[in-house]
Design an enzyme around this catalytic site. Structure first.
Site, PDB file in Angstrom:
ATOM      1  N   GLY A  33       6.388  -1.788 -11.942  1.00 46.73           N
ATOM      2  CA  GLY A  33       6.163  -1.323 -10.753  1.00 46.73           C
ATOM      3  C   GLY A  33       7.451  -0.372  -9.968  1.00 46.73           C
ATOM      4  O   GLY A  33       8.326   0.102 -10.216  1.00 46.73           O
ATOM      5  N   ASP A  35       8.093  -1.183  -7.201  1.00 43.74           N
ATOM      6  CA  ASP A  35       9.032  -2.423  -6.707  1.00 43.74           C
ATOM      7  C   ASP A  35      10.202  -2.495  -7.415  1.00 43.74           C
ATOM      8  O   ASP A  35      11.612  -1.876  -7.565  1.00 43.74           O
ATOM      9  CB  ASP A  35       8.754  -3.735  -7.079  1.00 43.74           C
ATOM     10  CG  ASP A  35       9.297  -4.993  -6.273  1.00 43.74           C
ATOM     11  OD1 ASP A  35      10.150  -4.920  -5.755  1.00 43.74           O
ATOM     12  OD2 ASP A  35       9.210  -5.839  -6.351  1.00 43.74           O
ATOM     13  N   SER A 118      -1.101  -2.818  -4.590  1.00 47.77           N
ATOM     14  CA  SER A 118      -2.291  -3.644  -5.180  1.00 47.77           C
ATOM     15  C   SER A 118      -2.883  -3.078  -6.553  1.00 47.77           C
ATOM     16  O   SER A 118      -3.652  -4.072  -7.293  1.00 47.77           O
ATOM     17  CB  SER A 118      -3.287  -4.737  -4.043  1.00 47.77           C
ATOM     18  OG  SER A 118      -2.252  -5.753  -3.294  1.00 47.77           O
ATOM     19  N   GLY A 120      -1.763  -1.032  -9.325  1.00 47.54           N
ATOM     20  CA  GLY A 120      -1.460  -1.042 -10.291  1.00 47.54           C
ATOM     21  C   GLY A 120      -1.906  -2.709 -10.736  1.00 47.54           C
ATOM     22  O   GLY A 120      -2.693  -3.229 -11.674  1.00 47.54           O
TER      23      GLY A 120
HETATM   24  P1  ADP Z   1       1.293  -3.821  -7.603  1.00 42.57           P
HETATM   25  O1  ADP Z   1       1.843  -4.939  -7.845  1.00 42.57           O
HETATM   26  O2  ADP Z   1       0.930  -4.272  -5.636  1.00 42.57           O
HETATM   27  O3  ADP Z   1      -0.419  -3.134  -7.927  1.00 42.57           O
HETATM   28  P2  ADP Z   1       2.408  -1.149  -9.035  1.00 42.57           P
HETATM   29  O4  ADP Z   1       3.647  -1.076  -8.505  1.00 42.57           O
HETATM   30  O5  ADP Z   1       1.866  -2.097 -10.026  1.00 42.57           O
HETATM   31  O6  ADP Z   1       2.143  -2.944  -7.639  1.00 42.57           O
HETATM   32  O7  ADP Z   1       1.336  -0.500  -8.754  1.00 42.57           O
HETATM   33  C1  ADP Z   1       1.562  -0.167  -7.865  1.00 42.57           C
HETATM   34  C2  ADP Z   1       1.270   1.047  -7.811  1.00 42.57           C
HETATM   35  O8  ADP Z   1       2.273   2.162  -7.268  1.00 42.57           O
HETATM   36  C3  ADP Z   1       0.986   2.341  -9.086  1.00 42.57           C
HETATM   37  O9  ADP Z   1      -0.578   2.806  -7.902  1.00 42.57           O
HETATM   38  C4  ADP Z   1       1.667   2.845  -9.672  1.00 42.57           C
HETATM   39  O10 ADP Z   1       1.324   3.658 -10.205  1.00 42.57           O
HETATM   40  C5  ADP Z   1       2.635   3.505  -8.063  1.00 42.57           C
HETATM   41  N1  ADP Z   1       3.850   3.784  -8.482  1.00 42.57           N
HETATM   42  C6  ADP Z   1       4.451   3.139  -9.532  1.00 42.57           C
HETATM   43  N2  ADP Z   1       5.884   3.952  -9.173  1.00 42.57           N
HETATM   44  C7  ADP Z   1       5.877   4.320  -8.690  1.00 42.57           C
HETATM   45  C8  ADP Z   1       6.806   5.490  -8.021  1.00 42.57           C
HETATM   46  N3  ADP Z   1       8.026   5.107  -8.286  1.00 42.57           N
HETATM   47  N4  ADP Z   1       5.639   5.832  -6.879  1.00 42.57           N
HETATM   48  C9  ADP Z   1       4.594   6.317  -6.147  1.00 42.57           C
HETATM   49  N5  ADP Z   1       3.817   5.042  -6.930  1.00 42.57           N
HETATM   50  C10 ADP Z   1       4.129   4.353  -8.000  1.00 42.57           C
END
Ligand code: ADP
Length: 170
Positions: A33, A35, A118, A120
């Site tokens: 995601g 991260d 959180s 995603g």
């Molecule tokens: P978590 O494990 O905390 O749920 P995720 O990374 O899976 O974190 O998702 C958190 C949010 O970040 C989701 O809404 C996802 O769509 C979003 N996301 C993913 N990539 C990016 C990015 N490059 N910029 C901004 N938001 C993002």
């Protein structure tokens, strides 16, 4: 203080804020995601610095430099995994936003961008998460004039709509 909060659609790895938050996991050693995207954009020195931090508790935050990002700092915060809402998820999620902003103040940041922590892989319902996030941010800003702007950088339109609705209710 809600005039200092903005909701935008975008990719947080391209953010020009003083600091961006990372929806990390407790190991701080990278993941999928947002991260994974932040680590790819920042380059391998970010992981090297993260290794020196020895993890982070859910709802807290740790700071690193931003390396190849435009942002000077990354605020790494492990959000709660959603387990139905009866396991302190809201308090931990609010803690993520507050801990990041406290570090931002300490390091002299005036602008901070957040992804939707959180909502995603961790499965937190976005409408609920948006209300928790924005009330935590607004509460912090009310006491901390040094932070000039906080943006929620939403990766998709549905997330953006949820945060806009929650902002309108503040
Ligand atoms: P978590 O494990 O905390 O749920 P995720 O990374 O899976 O974190 O998702 C958190 C949010 O970040 C989701 O809404 C996802 O769509 C979003 N996301 C993913 N990539 C990016 C990015 N490059 N910029 C901004 N938001 C993002």
């Amino acid at each position: 203080m809600s005039e200092r909060i903005e909701i935008i659609r975008g990719d947080i790895t391209r953010s020009d804020a003083d600091a961006i938050a990372n929806a990390a996991n407790t190991s701080l050693l990278g993941g999928g995601g947002v991260d994974g995207a932040i680590h790819r954009a920042a380059g391998p020195r970010l992981l090297e610095e993260c290794r020196t931090l020895h993890g982070c508790e859910t709802g807290k935050a740790k700071i690193t430099r931003g390396y190849n990002l435009k942002a000077k700092y990354v605020l790494h915060t492990p959000g709660p995994v959603w387990h139905g809402g009866g396991h302190g998820e809201a308090e931990k999620l609010a803690g993520c936003y507050r801990s990041c902003l406290a570090l931002a103040s300490e390091y002299g940041c005036k602008t901070v961008d957040f992804p939707s922590i959180s909502t995603g892989v961790y499965g937190y319902p976005v409408d609920k998460a948006a209300r928790v996030a924005l009330s935590a941010i607004a509460g912090y800003l009310a006491e901390h004039p040094e932070i000039e702007r906080v943006r929620m950088v939403c990766f998709d339109e549905g997330t953006k709509r949820a945060y806009e609705a929650a902002l309108a209710e503040l």
